[in-house]
Write an enzyme that holds these catalytic residues in place. Structure first.
Site, PDB file in Angstrom:
ATOM      1  N   HIS A 170      -9.491  18.626 -25.523  1.00 46.99           N
ATOM      2  CA  HIS A 170      -8.122  19.094 -25.693  1.00 46.99           C
ATOM      3  C   HIS A 170      -7.887  20.415 -24.947  1.00 46.99           C
ATOM      4  CE1 HIS A 170      -4.316  19.360 -27.647  1.00 46.99           C
ATOM      5  NE2 HIS A 170      -4.590  20.605 -27.996  1.00 46.99           N
TER       6      HIS A 170
ATOM      7  N   CYS B  80      -6.063   7.740 -11.690  1.00 49.23           N
ATOM      8  CA  CYS B  80      -5.199   8.434 -12.652  1.00 49.23           C
ATOM      9  C   CYS B  80      -5.999   9.160 -13.721  1.00 49.23           C
ATOM     10  CB  CYS B  80      -4.196   7.475 -13.291  1.00 49.23           C
ATOM     11  SG  CYS B  80      -4.982   6.197 -14.277  1.00 49.23           S
TER      12      CYS B  80
HETATM   13  C1  PEP Z   1      -8.951   7.373 -17.975  1.00 48.81           C
HETATM   14  O1  PEP Z   1      -9.720   6.820 -18.771  1.00 48.81           O
HETATM   15  O2  PEP Z   1      -9.351   7.953 -16.935  1.00 48.81           O
HETATM   16  C2  PEP Z   1      -7.514   7.377 -18.221  1.00 48.81           C
HETATM   17  C3  PEP Z   1      -6.656   7.827 -17.322  1.00 48.81           C
HETATM   18  O3  PEP Z   1      -7.091   6.945 -19.430  1.00 48.81           O
HETATM   19  P1  PEP Z   1      -7.181   7.821 -20.787  1.00 48.81           P
HETATM   20  O4  PEP Z   1      -7.700   9.198 -20.409  1.00 48.81           O
HETATM   21  O5  PEP Z   1      -5.822   7.841 -21.342  1.00 48.81           O
HETATM   22  O6  PEP Z   1      -8.178   7.021 -21.566  1.00 48.81           O
END
Ligand code: PEP
Ligand code: MG
Length: 552
Positions: free
Chosen positions: A185, A483
């Protein structure tokens, strides 16, 4: 003596300043006298809890978006009537106010901790309220960020949500925590605010209040008592960086114009307004969990339609990739997850929840389709946690049946990265979630700060999987974006471009540095760099290759 401490690089950039330590939680003396007037103790305990909650409410009123919902959840937990019942019982068993609070909260905290995952993490929120209430009962200053004049580097074990939401980048120039990993966080909030941060730095326990430190959030180092030369270099570096960042605007591209789209990660209407105003080409990851977390009932199609619409409105003319619900593990959703899995990260999460609860997935797709039509938006969807080509095919077919023209999947399970070509035969695009892909590739819980080294996105096995996905996408003539948090690392940006990644999706504050980093290289140089980095034996060597290429 000059001392360099190491931790996890959590938010890029350099900064220096005096250490201000988070005020520690109050320590209860082991012995107490049984109070003569229990009713007075009960009134004192209730008053202390009220003071703590009122303070949280005041803080919550000054923030919006994700920060607001984190604090609202914390306040709702503090208002749980069974806490008050517990306090009453403890007082009647002879505990003074502060001890009664400690005892009543203790049971709830232990119960949450035993659940693990998302609910387990909420134990820290409850501990924070307990400590604030105990401090009030003992007449001590509340734990957390002390009120001091001037800029400083905030140092502590970890930073509670109630404190992270109030971080002011004008005062807090750097953050160092003893606990926490790159996706904790604290790390996420620091990146969102553009504050250089190093987390999981065990040596930070030895830093003293007022001692000057230099924080390097890109390399993950903290230098105690840096010399004048070092401080001058940091000041010059950050001035040069600000000047460089201000020079570039517009779509992402290498020095010779090879495009790499710069997209945003958003998670709800609050942050979306600021994101919509940013100089970026669209949204690469719209996390929809904000609508589902901490709810006991499924939001209706109309409620979802309005919530998605609130984000789409700001992005007219730009593509928005909406991810369907990623419930489970670190994102526990009461009505979607059972909570009794031994390994929630390996359990029924992400797309697997949608398969078992088709009405959840279809309601969401319907709401997305309606919201897209409401706003004439260029909406695409993708599913989280896809493991097989058959899952990719089923999801994309379902999405298209709701009139959503472009349907893709996330690649965050190693099986999907290894068989990316087969996945891409079914999906219109893929987006790599490096946070989970690291976790599953290195068998290292993404929430465990002490495993930060294995979760480092510069690790060669992770980059090899990214390379495999990018090559498969190029062969298929489709796009492969990133992402996960790695997309916001300016050092990795030219490497990803060289591997053939077509878009990088990140928090708003990361965009200028990533844009500028891409401009430092031609597409050919990116390819050379990517080849060299792929052959590096470990993450530090990979970083060094990029560093030397840039400065050499
Ligand atoms: C990831 O796992 O890199 C992602 C973008 O999804 P989250 O962080 O929401 O699991
Ligand atoms: Mg993920």
């Amino acid at each position: 003596m000059v001392d360099e401490l190491r931790g996890n690089p959590a938010s890029p950039g350099t900064a220096a300043g005096p250490v201000v330590r988070l005020a520690p939680p109050p320590v209860l003396p082991e012995a107490w006298d049984v109070p003569a007037a229990p009713e007075e103790e009960l009134a004192a305990a209730s008053g202390a809890l009220e003071t703590a909650v009122a303070d949280l409410e005041k803080r919550a009123a000054s923030v919006t978006g994700e920060s607001r919902s984190i604090m609202d959840t914390q306040i709702a937990m503090a208002r749980d009537p069974s806490l008050r019942t517990g306090i009453r019982a403890a007082v009647h068993n002879g505990r003074p106010a502060a001890w009664a609070i400690h005892e009543a909260f203790g049971r709830h905290i232990a119960a949450l901790e035993s659940l693990g995952g998302y609910l387990g993490d909420r134990a820290a929120d409850l501990t924070d309220i307990r400590d604030r209430a105990i401090a009030a009962a003992l007449g001590l200053a509340p734990p957390g960020i002390p009120a001091v004049d001037g800029a400083f580097v905030l140092v502590g074990q970890d930073i509670a949500p109630a404190d992270t939401v109030l971080l002011d980048p004008a005062k807090v120039v750097g953050i160092v925590t003893e606990k926490g990993g790159p996706t904790s966080h604290t790390a996420i909030v620091a990146r969102a605010l553009g504050i250089p941060a190093v987390v999981g730095c065990a040596g930070a326990a030895g830093l003293a209040d007022g001692q000057t430190v230099a924080v390097d959030g890109t390399r993950g180092t903290v230098l105690a008592d840096p010399g004048e030369d070092h401080l001058r270099r940091i000041a010059a570096e950050s001035a040069a960086l600000s000047e460089k960042l201000a020079r570039h605007r517009g779509p992402g591209a290498t020095a010779d114009g090879h495009p790499v789209k710069l997209l945003l990660n958003v998670g709800g209407a609050g942050g979306a307004a600021a994101a919509a105003a940013a100089d970026a080409e669209g949204v690469g990851l719209f996390r929809t969990e904000f609508l589902f977390l901490d709810r006991t009932e499924v939001p209706t199609v109309e409620e979802q339609r309005a919530a998605y619409g609130a984000v789409l409105r700001g992005f007219a003319g730009r593509p928005v990739v909406i991810r369907t619900l990623d419930a489970g593990a670190d994102k526990f959703v009461p009505f979607a997850n059972t909570g009794d899995e031994p390994n929630p990260a390996l359990g029924v999460r992400g797309y697997r929840v949608g398969v078992r609860n088709p009405e959840l997935l279809t309601a969401q797709l319907e709401a997305i389709s309606l919201a897209a039509a409401d706003h004439g938006a260029d909406v695409r969807v993708m599913a989280p946690m896809i493991a097989t080509p058959a899952e990719a095919a089923a999801f994309c077919e379902l999405a298209r049946s709701y009139g959503i023209g472009t349907a893709g999947v996330m690649v965050e399970v190693p099986a999907a990265a290894i068989r990316a070509a087969d996945i891409l035969a079914e999906a219109d695009f893929v987006s790599i979630g490096t946070n989970d892909l690291s976790q599953y590739t290195y068998a290292a819980d993404r929430l465990l700060g002490e495993l930060g080294e294995l979760l480092d996105p510069w690790q060669p096995a992770l980059l090899a999987l990214v390379a495999n996905v990018a090559a498969a996408a190029r062969d298929a003539g489709k796009s492969a974006g990133i992402c996960g948090e790695a997309a916001g690392d300016p050092g990795l940006a030219p490497v990803f471009a060289g591997l053939g990644i077509t878009s990088l999706s990140m928090s708003v504050s990361a965009v200028p540095a990533v844009r500028a980093a891409l401009k430092d290289y031609t597409a050919g140089q990116c390819e050379t760099l990517a080849r060299e980095v792929l052959s590096a034996p470990d993450a530090p060597t990979a970083r060094k290759i990029v560093e030397e290429f840039r400065t050499g």
